[in-house]
Scaffold this active site. Structure first.
Site, PDB file in Angstrom:
ATOM      1  N   LEU A 121       0.655  -1.134   0.071  1.00 36.70           N
ATOM      2  CA  LEU A 121      -0.035  -0.044   0.029  1.00 36.70           C
ATOM      3  C   LEU A 121       0.835   1.168   0.125  1.00 36.70           C
ATOM      4  CD1 LEU A 121      -2.731  -1.094   2.671  1.00 36.70           C
ATOM      5  CD2 LEU A 121      -2.766  -1.274   0.244  1.00 36.70           C
ATOM      6  N   SER A 122       2.158   0.998  -0.153  1.00 36.87           N
ATOM      7  CA  SER A 122       3.393   2.154  -0.294  1.00 36.87           C
ATOM      8  C   SER A 122       3.250   2.841   0.757  1.00 36.87           C
ATOM      9  CB  SER A 122       2.741   3.109  -1.464  1.00 36.87           C
ATOM     10  OG  SER A 122       2.912   2.634  -2.691  1.00 36.87           O
ATOM     11  N   SER A 123       3.402   2.001   1.982  1.00 35.40           N
ATOM     12  CA  SER A 123       3.654   2.712   3.455  1.00 35.40           C
ATOM     13  C   SER A 123       4.836   3.752   3.479  1.00 35.40           C
ATOM     14  CB  SER A 123       3.566   1.839   4.505  1.00 35.40           C
ATOM     15  OG  SER A 123       4.534   0.836   4.300  1.00 35.40           O
ATOM     16  N   ALA A 126       4.127   7.108   2.023  1.00 36.19           N
ATOM     17  CA  ALA A 126       3.321   7.852   3.135  1.00 36.19           C
ATOM     18  C   ALA A 126       4.082   8.485   4.170  1.00 36.19           C
ATOM     19  CB  ALA A 126       2.317   6.869   3.603  1.00 36.19           C
ATOM     20  N   ASP A 168       3.096   6.619  -6.279  1.00 32.11           N
ATOM     21  CA  ASP A 168       2.633   6.307  -4.989  1.00 32.11           C
ATOM     22  C   ASP A 168       2.628   7.644  -4.410  1.00 32.11           C
ATOM     23  OD1 ASP A 168       2.870   3.495  -5.433  1.00 32.11           O
ATOM     24  OD2 ASP A 168       4.804   3.413  -4.502  1.00 32.11           O
TER      25      ASP A 168
END
Length: 404
Positions: A121-123, A126, A168
């Site tokens: 989730l492309s932490s 983030a 992302d």
């Protein structure tokens, strides 16, 4: 976190169409979601040369995590050092990219937490965006969302070492609730497209009166490490080599690889020469050009409110990721295959780099309970060893990274 003055929420993202093409200047789509990273922090204050917080120097950065062990300490004013191999590298990377543009002199004291421990989730993006925003705030730097996105992407490429594109960071920085983000990674032009073309007023289409007739299902395989994970940068290089091959056949002068992208050649050029190309490079190019078409079709499907069409394109994207881009662990492929025969799932695909982590799906909110039950049973029948780590989450679209 009452002891902190500032709170940033930086969402995770999902990408239903536009897989593995952002680093080749392709077209991508995505959403910010209502799960993500929270960063609480104070800006270090100096009074008559003495710091008033925790006895650190004014340029000191002190970070704790509710997700990972250990604490991170470094000085924001000194040159960025090489990676240390811990979770603090993302904060150091944000410092590195910001220092190329601005003089940093004020640090922060803060705590960071991820809302769901899921890969894909492309932490990482983030987290980087949260740190860029926090360090900018501490140093009186005004940044637009697009600038935050660019700086965070540069940090991930040049400091962390992942040769990604802008997908992302774009979803996380620019996302808007109930809107599909479309980004052209060559021109940096983007659109935020309302579902069904009805804008912000779209409500009441679900039977429960809760808004739009879809949510996102996130199916975490339980696989956190994979021997294939290092293939991400290899795939990027293969795409660029495919470009070189087409350009060589066309007698087009070659550029350095870091300035070469599949968007530089036309689909027609590729089709003329694909049978002469080594198969693995032809497959990478095939994925790029077919994904380009799926994104364009997907935008039309979204604008017309056709979830079945949009979902079918997302499934076709995953098929191409498996067969042309050649990513996907056995675990992820098992989840994807289970999704294909589960009622209430419009479509979906691997999320993230696609070698480990999660699958995402566009789902009917009224059928979430049955979807979770069915996918869990089908997956654990094949991979019972993940009984304690396999997770299912449901979430909605959300706005991009912001101060709360």
């Amino acid at each position: 976190m009452e002891k902190y003055q500032y709170h940033i929420f930086s969402p995770y993202r999902v990408c239903p169409l536009g897989a593995h093409v952002d680093h080749q200047h392709g077209l991508v789509t995505g959403f910010a979601i209502d799960k993500g990273v929270d960063l609480w922090f104070n800006v270090n204050q100096i009074d008559n040369g003495q710091l008033t917080i925790d006895n650190y120097s004014g340029s000191h950065v002190h970070l704790e995590s509710l997700t990972f062990d250990g604490v991170i300490d470094f000085d924001i004013a000194t040159p960025a050092l090489v990676k240390q191999g811990d979770w603090g590298d993302y904060a150091r990377g944000a410092k590195f990219a910001l220092q190329k543009r601005f003089k940093l002199k004020t640090g922060i004291t803060g705590t960071i937490k991820g809302s769901i421990p899921v890969g894909g989730l492309s932490s990482s993006a983030a987290v980087l965006i949260a740190y860029v925003m926090a360090f900018a705030k501490a140093n009186g730097i005004q940044l637009e969302a697009f600038e935050v996105m660019k700086i965070a992407s540069e940090a991930e490429r040049e400091y962390i070492g992942l040769n990604n594109g802008l997908l992302d960071q774009a979803c996380i920085a620019l996302g808007k609730k109930d809107h599909l983000l479309m980004l052209d990674c060559e021109s940096d032009e983007y659109r935020l497209i309302p579902f069904g073309g009805q804008g912000d007023s779209v409500k009441g289409q679900r039977s429960d009166g809760e808004g739009l007739p879809f949510e996102f299902g996130i199916f975490f395989s339980g696989l956190t490490r994979s021997l294939m994970s290092s293939d991400y940068n290899l795939r990027v290089a293969e795409c660029k080599t495919a470009t070189w091959l087409v350009q060589a056949y066309e007698n087009i002068p070659l550029k350095e690889q870091n300035k070469t992208f599949l968007r530089d050649v036309s689909e027609n050029m590729y089709k003329i020469h694909r049978d002469k190309m080594p198969p693995r490079f032809a497959r990478r190019a095939e994925h790029f050009f077919s994904e380009h078409k799926r994104v364009r079709e997907g935008i039309t499907a979204w604008e017309t409110g056709n979830l079945e069409w949009f979902g079918s394109l997302s499934k076709a994207s995953c098929e191409s990721s498996i067969h042309n881009y050649e990513c996907g662990s056995p675990e992820l492929i098992a989840i994807y295959n289970a999704m294909l025969t589960t009622d209430g799932i419009y479509g979906g695909r691997f999320s993230g780099a696609g070698f480990k982590g999660a699958c995402i799906a566009l789902v009917d909110p009224a059928k979430k309970e049955e979807i979770e039950k069915t996918i869990t049973e089908k997956y654990l029948e094949q991979f019972p060893q993940y009984k304690n780590s396999f997770k299912v989450y449901f979430c909605k679209s959300d706005d991009g990274a912001r101060f709360i």
